[in-house]
Enzyme design. Structure first.
Site, PDB file in Angstrom:
ATOM      1  N   ALA A  57       0.712  -1.205   0.177  1.00 17.60           N
ATOM      2  CA  ALA A  57      -0.056  -0.102   0.058  1.00 17.60           C
ATOM      3  C   ALA A  57       0.897   1.176   0.052  1.00 17.60           C
ATOM      4  O   ALA A  57       1.686   1.159   0.774  1.00 17.60           O
ATOM      5  CB  ALA A  57      -0.781  -0.045   1.322  1.00 17.60           C
ATOM      6  N   VAL A  83       4.876  -1.070   3.167  1.00 14.97           N
ATOM      7  CA  VAL A  83       4.505   0.118   2.773  1.00 14.97           C
ATOM      8  C   VAL A  83       5.321   0.564   1.519  1.00 14.97           C
ATOM      9  O   VAL A  83       6.568   0.507   1.579  1.00 14.97           O
ATOM     10  CB  VAL A  83       4.900   1.065   3.909  1.00 14.97           C
ATOM     11  CG1 VAL A  83       4.861   2.715   3.591  1.00 14.97           C
ATOM     12  CG2 VAL A  83       4.153   0.687   5.064  1.00 14.97           C
ATOM     13  N   LYS A  84       4.707   1.386   0.487  1.00 14.13           N
ATOM     14  CA  LYS A  84       5.400   1.958  -0.825  1.00 14.13           C
ATOM     15  C   LYS A  84       5.794   3.136  -0.572  1.00 14.13           C
ATOM     16  O   LYS A  84       5.073   3.857  -0.329  1.00 14.13           O
ATOM     17  CB  LYS A  84       4.302   1.383  -1.987  1.00 14.13           C
ATOM     18  CG  LYS A  84       4.082  -0.059  -2.390  1.00 14.13           C
ATOM     19  CD  LYS A  84       3.219  -0.204  -3.570  1.00 14.13           C
ATOM     20  CE  LYS A  84       4.139   0.305  -4.768  1.00 14.13           C
ATOM     21  NZ  LYS A  84       2.869  -0.006  -6.095  1.00 14.13           N
ATOM     22  N   VAL A  85       6.911   3.510  -0.956  1.00 17.73           N
ATOM     23  CA  VAL A  85       7.551   4.561  -1.049  1.00 17.73           C
ATOM     24  C   VAL A  85       8.192   4.735  -2.251  1.00 17.73           C
ATOM     25  O   VAL A  85       8.778   3.985  -2.788  1.00 17.73           O
ATOM     26  CB  VAL A  85       8.254   5.188   0.134  1.00 17.73           C
ATOM     27  CG1 VAL A  85       7.274   5.263   1.417  1.00 17.73           C
ATOM     28  CG2 VAL A  85       9.541   4.355   0.425  1.00 17.73           C
TER      29      VAL A  85
END
Length: 219
Positions: A57, A83-85
């Protein structure tokens, strides 16, 4: 190689999961926006389908303090969230700070130095966008993946990251990912569906059926 599906459509995820080949899900703000649902609500609906498989996400903040808070918040939704960054200096500060307790998927990777930075910061997944490299007429995508796989095998990093091939738009890019030794390919539903098919398979099925009808007198 693991198969992730790149979608926020619950029906597509249910079908891929039913096929028995699904190892995870990746989403992004664009995919969720197409579904017309709130971000957290859709991510939790996806988790209801896939259980404890990895679900990525994505954050949207760019300011370091806001991104730190957003990333920690998304990670708190479920233990299997990655967690996508994006690959930015600010985002790598957040990955370095939170990665001891949070799994990160660093995206928009296009070069080996970017992959090295993400690995050193503590990424769990390093996402190479092959489709966008192909779009500009470059042939370096496959070599980048090969080099990145060798990199994570040759060095010790905080999270033993996996190389994830993203922005896949055709079955041939899946084949190239396999040949390059990628750990994961995240694939749109339409492309995943195409992987089942081959003209000779279709011909063989029809021939077997026709022969059966002739042999049993049902033709």
């Amino acid at each position: 190689m693991k198969f992730f599906i790149d979608t926020a459509n619950v029906d597509e995820i249910k079908q891929a999961h039913a096929w028995g080949i699904l190892d995870g899900v990746t989403t992004n703000p664009s995919l969720i926006a197409r579904e017309g649902v709130e971000h957290k609500k859709r991510v939790m609906e996806i988790i209801d389908v896939v259980g404890n498989l990895p679900v990525s996400a994505e954050c949207i903040e760019t300011d370091p303090e806001k991104l730190m808070k957003e990333a920690a918040g998304i990670a708190s939704w479920a233990p299997n969230i990655y967690v996508k960054v994006p690959m930015t200096a600010n985002a790598m500060e957040v990955v370095k700070e939170l990665s001891p307790k949070v799994n990160f998927n660093v995206t928009l990777i296009f070069s080996l130095p970017q992959a090295l930075i993400a690995a050193k910061a503590g990424a769990s997944f390093i996402s190479f966008f092959v489709g966008r490299i192909d779009d500009i007429g470059s042939s370096e995508a496959a070599k980048n993946i090969i080099d990145a796989v060798h990199m994570v095998e040759n060095y010790e990093f905080p999270k033993s990251p996996e190389i994830l091939v993203a922005s896949i738009r055709s079955p041939i890019q899946v084949v190239e990912s396999i040949n390059a030794g990628a750990h994961i390919a995240t694939i749109p539903y339409k492309t995943m569906e195409q992987l089942f098919h081959h003209p000779l398979t279709d011909i063989g099925i029809k021939r077997f059926y026709d022969d059966y009808l002739k042999a049993t007198g049902k033709a």
